[in-house]
Design a protein around this motif. Structure first.
Motif, PDB file in Angstrom:
ATOM      1  N   HIS A  61      18.469  29.157 173.121  1.00 34.15           N
ATOM      2  CA  HIS A  61      17.252  28.377 173.331  1.00 34.15           C
ATOM      3  C   HIS A  61      17.333  27.630 174.660  1.00 34.15           C
ATOM      4  CE1 HIS A  61      17.037  29.094 169.008  1.00 34.15           C
ATOM      5  NE2 HIS A  61      15.744  28.912 169.134  1.00 34.15           N
ATOM      6  N   PRO A  62      16.203  27.190 175.205  1.00 30.21           N
ATOM      7  CA  PRO A  62      16.224  26.463 176.481  1.00 30.21           C
ATOM      8  C   PRO A  62      16.954  25.125 176.373  1.00 30.21           C
ATOM      9  CG  PRO A  62      13.957  26.830 175.724  1.00 30.21           C
ATOM     10  CD  PRO A  62      14.862  27.390 174.695  1.00 30.21           C
ATOM     11  N   THR A  63      17.337  24.596 177.523  1.00 30.09           N
ATOM     12  CA  THR A  63      18.030  23.313 177.576  1.00 30.09           C
ATOM     13  C   THR A  63      17.141  22.209 177.015  1.00 30.09           C
ATOM     14  OG1 THR A  63      19.154  24.051 179.572  1.00 30.09           O
ATOM     15  CG2 THR A  63      19.195  21.699 179.112  1.00 30.09           C
ATOM     16  N   GLY A  64      17.690  21.370 176.172  1.00 27.11           N
ATOM     17  CA  GLY A  64      16.952  20.270 175.584  1.00 27.11           C
ATOM     18  C   GLY A  64      16.142  20.641 174.365  1.00 27.11           C
ATOM     19  N   TYR A  65      16.250  21.876 173.900  1.00 26.19           N
ATOM     20  CA  TYR A  65      15.457  22.325 172.756  1.00 26.19           C
ATOM     21  C   TYR A  65      15.809  21.551 171.490  1.00 26.19           C
ATOM     22  CZ  TYR A  65      13.483  25.322 169.176  1.00 26.19           C
ATOM     23  OH  TYR A  65      12.787  25.788 168.097  1.00 26.19           O
ATOM     24  N   ILE A  66      17.080  21.306 171.277  1.00 27.83           N
ATOM     25  CA  ILE A  66      17.507  20.646 170.049  1.00 27.83           C
ATOM     26  C   ILE A  66      17.059  19.185 170.038  1.00 27.83           C
ATOM     27  CG2 ILE A  66      19.536  19.964 168.707  1.00 27.83           C
ATOM     28  CD1 ILE A  66      20.645  22.714 169.382  1.00 27.83           C
ATOM     29  N   VAL A  67      17.151  18.514 171.184  1.00 24.01           N
ATOM     30  CA  VAL A  67      16.669  17.126 171.256  1.00 24.01           C
ATOM     31  C   VAL A  67      15.166  17.088 171.009  1.00 24.01           C
ATOM     32  CG1 VAL A  67      16.408  15.123 172.758  1.00 24.01           C
ATOM     33  CG2 VAL A  67      18.516  16.438 172.804  1.00 24.01           C
ATOM     34  N   HIS A  68      14.455  18.063 171.556  1.00 20.74           N
ATOM     35  CA  HIS A  68      13.011  18.130 171.329  1.00 20.74           C
ATOM     36  C   HIS A  68      12.702  18.348 169.845  1.00 20.74           C
ATOM     37  CE1 HIS A  68       8.799  19.247 171.727  1.00 20.74           C
ATOM     38  NE2 HIS A  68       9.068  20.344 171.066  1.00 20.74           N
ATOM     39  N   TRP A  72      10.661  15.958 167.400  1.00 20.97           N
ATOM     40  CA  TRP A  72       9.438  16.459 166.789  1.00 20.97           C
ATOM     41  C   TRP A  72       9.417  16.233 165.281  1.00 20.97           C
ATOM     42  CZ3 TRP A  72       4.904  17.267 168.539  1.00 20.97           C
ATOM     43  CH2 TRP A  72       3.982  17.978 167.796  1.00 20.97           C
ATOM     44  N   PHE A  73      10.573  16.304 164.657  1.00 18.52           N
ATOM     45  CA  PHE A  73      10.643  16.052 163.220  1.00 18.52           C
ATOM     46  C   PHE A  73      10.762  14.574 162.891  1.00 18.52           C
ATOM     47  CE2 PHE A  73      12.063  20.528 163.245  1.00 18.52           C
ATOM     48  CZ  PHE A  73      11.053  21.032 162.447  1.00 18.52           C
ATOM     49  N   GLY A  74      10.734  13.714 163.905  1.00 24.43           N
ATOM     50  CA  GLY A  74      10.731  12.273 163.692  1.00 24.43           C
ATOM     51  C   GLY A  74      12.092  11.680 163.394  1.00 24.43           C
ATOM     52  N   LEU A  75      13.170  12.383 163.728  1.00 23.29           N
ATOM     53  CA  LEU A  75      14.508  11.902 163.431  1.00 23.29           C
ATOM     54  C   LEU A  75      15.149  11.149 164.591  1.00 23.29           C
ATOM     55  CD1 LEU A  75      15.805  15.096 161.631  1.00 23.29           C
ATOM     56  CD2 LEU A  75      14.878  13.022 160.608  1.00 23.29           C
ATOM     57  N   LEU A  76      14.522  11.162 165.754  1.00 22.18           N
ATOM     58  CA  LEU A  76      15.065  10.483 166.924  1.00 22.18           C
ATOM     59  C   LEU A  76      14.510   9.063 166.972  1.00 22.18           C
ATOM     60  CD1 LEU A  76      16.822  11.027 169.431  1.00 22.18           C
ATOM     61  CD2 LEU A  76      14.737  11.524 170.658  1.00 22.18           C
ATOM     62  N   PRO A  77      15.371   8.060 166.799  1.00 22.57           N
ATOM     63  CA  PRO A  77      14.857   6.680 166.811  1.00 22.57           C
ATOM     64  C   PRO A  77      14.399   6.292 168.203  1.00 22.57           C
ATOM     65  CG  PRO A  77      17.242   6.670 166.703  1.00 22.57           C
ATOM     66  CD  PRO A  77      16.811   8.103 166.607  1.00 22.57           C
ATOM     67  N   SER A  78      13.217   5.717 168.282  1.00 26.76           N
ATOM     68  CA  SER A  78      12.683   5.305 169.574  1.00 26.76           C
ATOM     69  C   SER A  78      11.660   4.195 169.363  1.00 26.76           C
ATOM     70  CB  SER A  78      12.011   6.492 170.265  1.00 26.76           C
ATOM     71  OG  SER A  78      11.421   6.071 171.460  1.00 26.76           O
ATOM     72  N   ALA A  80       9.809   3.416 172.060  1.00 30.86           N
ATOM     73  CA  ALA A  80       8.926   3.664 173.189  1.00 30.86           C
ATOM     74  C   ALA A  80       7.495   3.888 172.708  1.00 30.86           C
ATOM     75  CB  ALA A  80       9.397   4.887 173.974  1.00 30.86           C
ATOM     76  N   LYS A  81       6.560   3.371 173.461  1.00 34.39           N
ATOM     77  CA  LYS A  81       5.147   3.539 173.138  1.00 34.39           C
ATOM     78  C   LYS A  81       4.517   4.654 173.969  1.00 34.39           C
ATOM     79  CE  LYS A  81       5.088   0.078 170.349  1.00 34.39           C
ATOM     80  NZ  LYS A  81       5.059   0.280 168.937  1.00 34.39           N
ATOM     81  N   LEU A  82       5.325   5.321 174.800  1.00 35.18           N
ATOM     82  CA  LEU A  82       4.791   6.351 175.668  1.00 35.18           C
ATOM     83  C   LEU A  82       4.704   7.715 174.991  1.00 35.18           C
ATOM     84  CD1 LEU A  82       6.734   5.454 178.914  1.00 35.18           C
ATOM     85  CD2 LEU A  82       4.394   4.855 178.325  1.00 35.18           C
ATOM     86  N   PHE A  83       5.478   7.901 173.916  1.00 31.80           N
ATOM     87  CA  PHE A  83       5.489   9.187 173.246  1.00 31.80           C
ATOM     88  C   PHE A  83       4.387   9.255 172.202  1.00 31.80           C
ATOM     89  CE2 PHE A  83      10.096   8.799 174.312  1.00 31.80           C
ATOM     90  CZ  PHE A  83      10.088   9.803 175.257  1.00 31.80           C
ATOM     91  N   ILE A  84       3.878  10.440 172.031  1.00 34.52           N
ATOM     92  CA  ILE A  84       2.889  10.683 170.992  1.00 34.52           C
ATOM     93  C   ILE A  84       3.616  10.744 169.656  1.00 34.52           C
ATOM     94  CG2 ILE A  84       1.188  12.336 170.139  1.00 34.52           C
ATOM     95  CD1 ILE A  84       0.828  13.228 173.045  1.00 34.52           C
ATOM     96  N   ASN A  85       2.997  10.215 168.625  1.00 30.21           N
ATOM     97  CA  ASN A  85       3.582  10.262 167.293  1.00 30.21           C
ATOM     98  C   ASN A  85       3.744  11.723 166.868  1.00 30.21           C
ATOM     99  OD1 ASN A  85       4.281  10.033 164.636  1.00 30.21           O
ATOM    100  ND2 ASN A  85       2.597   8.677 164.069  1.00 30.21           N
ATOM    101  N   PRO A  86       4.982  12.162 166.506  1.00 30.55           N
ATOM    102  CA  PRO A  86       5.176  13.569 166.171  1.00 30.55           C
ATOM    103  C   PRO A  86       4.513  13.977 164.865  1.00 30.55           C
ATOM    104  CG  PRO A  86       7.168  12.336 165.731  1.00 30.55           C
ATOM    105  CD  PRO A  86       6.217  11.402 166.430  1.00 30.55           C
ATOM    106  N   PHE A  87       4.124  13.003 164.026  1.00 28.85           N
ATOM    107  CA  PHE A  87       3.507  13.342 162.756  1.00 28.85           C
ATOM    108  C   PHE A  87       1.995  13.525 162.853  1.00 28.85           C
ATOM    109  CE2 PHE A  87       7.373  10.991 161.601  1.00 28.85           C
ATOM    110  CZ  PHE A  87       8.023  12.040 160.957  1.00 28.85           C
ATOM    111  N   ILE A  88       1.427  13.255 164.017  1.00 31.22           N
ATOM    112  CA  ILE A  88      -0.008  13.464 164.225  1.00 31.22           C
ATOM    113  C   ILE A  88      -0.189  14.890 164.715  1.00 31.22           C
ATOM    114  CG2 ILE A  88      -2.032  12.821 165.568  1.00 31.22           C
ATOM    115  CD1 ILE A  88      -0.883  10.006 165.782  1.00 31.22           C
TER     116      ILE A  88
END
Length: 93
Positions: A61-68, A72-78, A80-88
């Motif tokens: 897979h491409p670099t950074g795929y696993i972090v993405h 996306w599944f909402g498991l990365l604590p953050s 930040a208000k700049l990211f879109i909510n992954p559950f929307i």
């Protein structure tokens, strides 16, 4: 044996000797958990098996795929208000 690429830039992943941090982490977690239950070698071997599967998956897979995917599944604590909510999800009618 394949040559190991040594990081030369500040944004390269963290390495310890020849392993990247994300490859070494399952081995260390398995070792610590194995020491807690009295079976350090078995825990380390399980960590090495998990790392082997992880490397095979990450290399295809491409670099950074696993972090993405973790984000996306909402498991990365953050906070930040700049990211879109992954559950929307935008579902088309």
């Amino acid at each position: 044996m394949e040559p190991v690429e040594i990081p030369t830039r500040c944004d390269d992943p963290v390495h310890f000797l020849i392993w990247s941090a994300d490859e070494l982490l399952p081995i260390l977690i398995g070792l610590v958990f194995g020491m807690a239950v009295g079976q350090a070698m078995i825990g380390m071997v399980i960590g090495m098996v998990i790392t082997n599967f992880y490397k095979k998956y990450a290399d295809s897979h491409p670099t950074g795929y696993i972090v993405h995917a973790v984000y996306w599944f909402g498991l990365l604590p953050s906070r930040a208000k700049l990211f879109i909510n992954p559950f929307i999800r935008n579902l088309l009618p």
